[in-house]
Design an enzyme around this catalytic site. Structure first.
Site, PDB file in Angstrom:
ATOM      1  N   ASP A  29       0.866  -1.162   0.000  1.00 30.03           N
ATOM      2  CA  ASP A  29       0.000   0.000   0.000  1.00 30.03           C
ATOM      3  C   ASP A  29       0.914   1.226   0.000  1.00 30.03           C
ATOM      4  O   ASP A  29       2.103   1.124   0.306  1.00 30.03           O
ATOM      5  CB  ASP A  29      -0.892  -0.030   1.240  1.00 30.03           C
ATOM      6  CG  ASP A  29      -1.786   1.191   1.347  1.00 30.03           C
ATOM      7  OD1 ASP A  29      -2.356   1.604   0.319  1.00 30.03           O
ATOM      8  OD2 ASP A  29      -1.892   1.748   2.450  1.00 30.03           O
ATOM      9  N   ASP A  31      -0.119   5.120   0.992  1.00 27.36           N
ATOM     10  CA  ASP A  31      -0.348   6.034   2.111  1.00 27.36           C
ATOM     11  C   ASP A  31      -0.246   5.289   3.438  1.00 27.36           C
ATOM     12  O   ASP A  31      -0.954   4.316   3.664  1.00 27.36           O
ATOM     13  CB  ASP A  31      -1.736   6.680   1.997  1.00 27.36           C
ATOM     14  CG  ASP A  31      -1.877   7.535   0.740  1.00 27.36           C
ATOM     15  OD1 ASP A  31      -1.265   8.608   0.696  1.00 27.36           O
ATOM     16  OD2 ASP A  31      -2.588   7.104  -0.194  1.00 27.36           O
ATOM     17  N   ASN A  63      -5.845   2.529  -2.760  1.00 30.71           N
ATOM     18  CA  ASN A  63      -7.242   2.903  -2.933  1.00 30.71           C
ATOM     19  C   ASN A  63      -7.408   4.387  -3.208  1.00 30.71           C
ATOM     20  O   ASN A  63      -8.516   4.855  -3.468  1.00 30.71           O
ATOM     21  CB  ASN A  63      -8.055   2.536  -1.679  1.00 30.71           C
ATOM     22  CG  ASN A  63      -8.529   1.095  -1.694  1.00 30.71           C
ATOM     23  OD1 ASN A  63      -8.330   0.377  -2.660  1.00 30.71           O
ATOM     24  ND2 ASN A  63      -9.146   0.665  -0.609  1.00 30.71           N
ATOM     25  N   ASN A  64      -6.329   5.146  -3.143  1.00 26.02           N
ATOM     26  CA  ASN A  64      -6.390   6.586  -3.396  1.00 26.02           C
ATOM     27  C   ASN A  64      -6.603   6.819  -4.889  1.00 26.02           C
ATOM     28  O   ASN A  64      -5.721   6.539  -5.700  1.00 26.02           O
ATOM     29  CB  ASN A  64      -5.105   7.252  -2.919  1.00 26.02           C
ATOM     30  CG  ASN A  64      -5.186   8.759  -2.960  1.00 26.02           C
ATOM     31  OD1 ASN A  64      -5.853   9.340  -3.810  1.00 26.02           O
ATOM     32  ND2 ASN A  64      -4.491   9.413  -2.050  1.00 26.02           N
ATOM     33  N   HIS A 189     -10.118   9.449   5.486  1.00 21.16           N
ATOM     34  CA  HIS A 189      -8.669   9.517   5.320  1.00 21.16           C
ATOM     35  C   HIS A 189      -8.095  10.502   6.328  1.00 21.16           C
ATOM     36  O   HIS A 189      -8.672  11.572   6.568  1.00 21.16           O
ATOM     37  CB  HIS A 189      -8.302   9.982   3.903  1.00 21.16           C
ATOM     38  CG  HIS A 189      -8.836   9.084   2.827  1.00 21.16           C
ATOM     39  ND1 HIS A 189      -8.354   7.826   2.595  1.00 21.16           N
ATOM     40  CD2 HIS A 189      -9.846   9.273   1.934  1.00 21.16           C
ATOM     41  CE1 HIS A 189      -9.024   7.272   1.599  1.00 21.16           C
ATOM     42  NE2 HIS A 189      -9.936   8.121   1.194  1.00 21.16           N
ATOM     43  N   LYS A 220      -9.232  -2.357  -2.973  1.00 19.43           N
ATOM     44  CA  LYS A 220      -9.120  -3.213  -1.789  1.00 19.43           C
ATOM     45  C   LYS A 220     -10.309  -2.995  -0.859  1.00 19.43           C
ATOM     46  O   LYS A 220     -10.746  -1.853  -0.709  1.00 19.43           O
ATOM     47  CB  LYS A 220      -7.829  -2.856  -1.029  1.00 19.43           C
ATOM     48  CG  LYS A 220      -6.554  -3.094  -1.816  1.00 19.43           C
ATOM     49  CD  LYS A 220      -5.325  -2.542  -1.084  1.00 19.43           C
ATOM     50  CE  LYS A 220      -5.348  -1.022  -1.021  1.00 19.43           C
ATOM     51  NZ  LYS A 220      -4.133  -0.451  -0.377  1.00 19.43           N
ATOM     52  N   ASP A 245      -1.255  -0.863   5.999  1.00 16.30           N
ATOM     53  CA  ASP A 245      -1.414  -0.214   7.301  1.00 16.30           C
ATOM     54  C   ASP A 245      -2.853  -0.206   7.778  1.00 16.30           C
ATOM     55  O   ASP A 245      -3.121   0.270   8.889  1.00 16.30           O
ATOM     56  CB  ASP A 245      -0.901   1.231   7.242  1.00 16.30           C
ATOM     57  CG  ASP A 245      -1.838   2.136   6.441  1.00 16.30           C
ATOM     58  OD1 ASP A 245      -2.095   1.812   5.256  1.00 16.30           O
ATOM     59  OD2 ASP A 245      -2.306   3.152   6.981  1.00 16.30           O
TER      60      ASP A 245
END
Length: 308
Positions: A29, A31, A63-64, A189, A220, A245
């Site tokens: 991932d 972020d 996922n961003n 977020h 995800k 994370d």
């Protein structure tokens, strides 16, 4: 077998080596794992570079959906990652475009709640779409025009969201043949100074409530992001490792795809939260338990440096 004996085990040194020795592909991932905002996690650039030098496949799954992949490449470079290729980046925006083009094969336009990242990936995939157009401020859902050729609604992060956009999406989704897709289910977020922003999942939830429909999630923890990687690179989940994370997306994604998982504590989820899922008597909570835990991906550095 991935997930066998999944036990939230804190690992260091030779234990990390034992895990990496069985893996050919590492999925990170971004972020909270590779970087936080505009600062790379200490040691992350070296970890990525050394893993590649060892012949590991390294992929980035995020996922961003706010950035297209070429802008992600620029960010990697800006933060000191010198050898990350666009083809190694799998964002929810890119995978949504692939899904609409190759799986749904949508014959018509997509109505998008989202932003530049989603728009550019759809455009590059050749998927026709309607942007969140700037409507007349006096216009309402009662008198606004609707496009008769909308065949799908795609919901992503949209910091310019308006009530009229939501209302239009509701109207399109009255048609049961109109696809309902979400880039990702992230509810929120983290921002600087303890602030948060609603994520794509919260926008999707509003539409699900209004329409009584459930969106198909592309990012995800859905398997589709891994299927994109597997179709292009032929990776085997049993020989792959997911490092993330966030328990409810990254770790569940790894479990859903048959990968071993590592939780790193530089982002959203804590060791206490992971342990609570492990200790919970409800079987459905066990899917959020990582196989392994590290404080930071820099914990991998001494191990892979020794292999050089």
């Amino acid at each position: 077998m991935a997930g066998a004996g999944r036990g939230c085990q804190k690992i260091r040194g030779s234990q990390i080596q034992d895990v990496l020795d069985t893996k050919h592909s590492i999925l990170f991932d971004c972020d909270g794992v590779i970087w936080n905002g505009e600062k790379a996690v200490a040691g992350a650039t070296e970890v990525v570079s050394l893993l590649k030098k060892q012949g590991k496949n390294v992929f980035f799954v995020t996922n961003n959906c706010t950035r297209p992949r070429d802008i992600y490449v620029q960010k990697f470079s800006r933060l000191g990652f010198t050898d990350v290729a666009q083809e190694e980046i799998f964002s929810s925006a890119y995978c949504s475009a692939v899904y609409l083009r190759d799986v749904a094969k949508v014959q018509g336009k997509v109505f998008v709640i989202g932003g530049h990242g989603v728009y550019k990936e759809l455009r590059e995939a050749g998927v026709p779409f309607v942007e969140g157009e700037a409507d007349d401020p006096d216009m309402t859902i009662v008198n606004c025009p609707l496009d008769s050729d909308i065949k799908a609604v795609l919901v992503g992060y949209d910091d310019k969201l308006t009530f009229l956009k939501l209302a239009k999406a509701c109207c399109y989704l009255q048609n049961p043949d109109c696809l309902f897709l979400a880039t990702d289910p992230d509810p929120w977020h983290p921002l600087r100074e303890g602030r948060v922003t609603p994520g794509s999942g919260s926008l999707t939830a509003a539409l699900e409530t209004a329409t009584g429909r459930k969106a198909t999630v592309i990012g995800k923890p859905s398997r589709f992001m891994f299927e994109c990687i597997a179709s292009q690179f032929g990776v085997d989940p049993a020989e792959s490792l997911m490092v993330g994370d966030r328990l409810e997306t990254d770790i569940l994604f790894g479990v859903n795809c048959g990968m071993d998982t590592i939780l790193t504590l530089t982002g959203v989820s804590t060791l206490g939260e992971a342990q609570a899922y492990k200790d919970d008597q409800a079987p459905e909570k066990k899917v959020y338990v990582p196989d392994y835990v590290v404080d930071t991906i820099a914990d991998l550095l001494p191990v892979i440096e020794d292999d050089e």
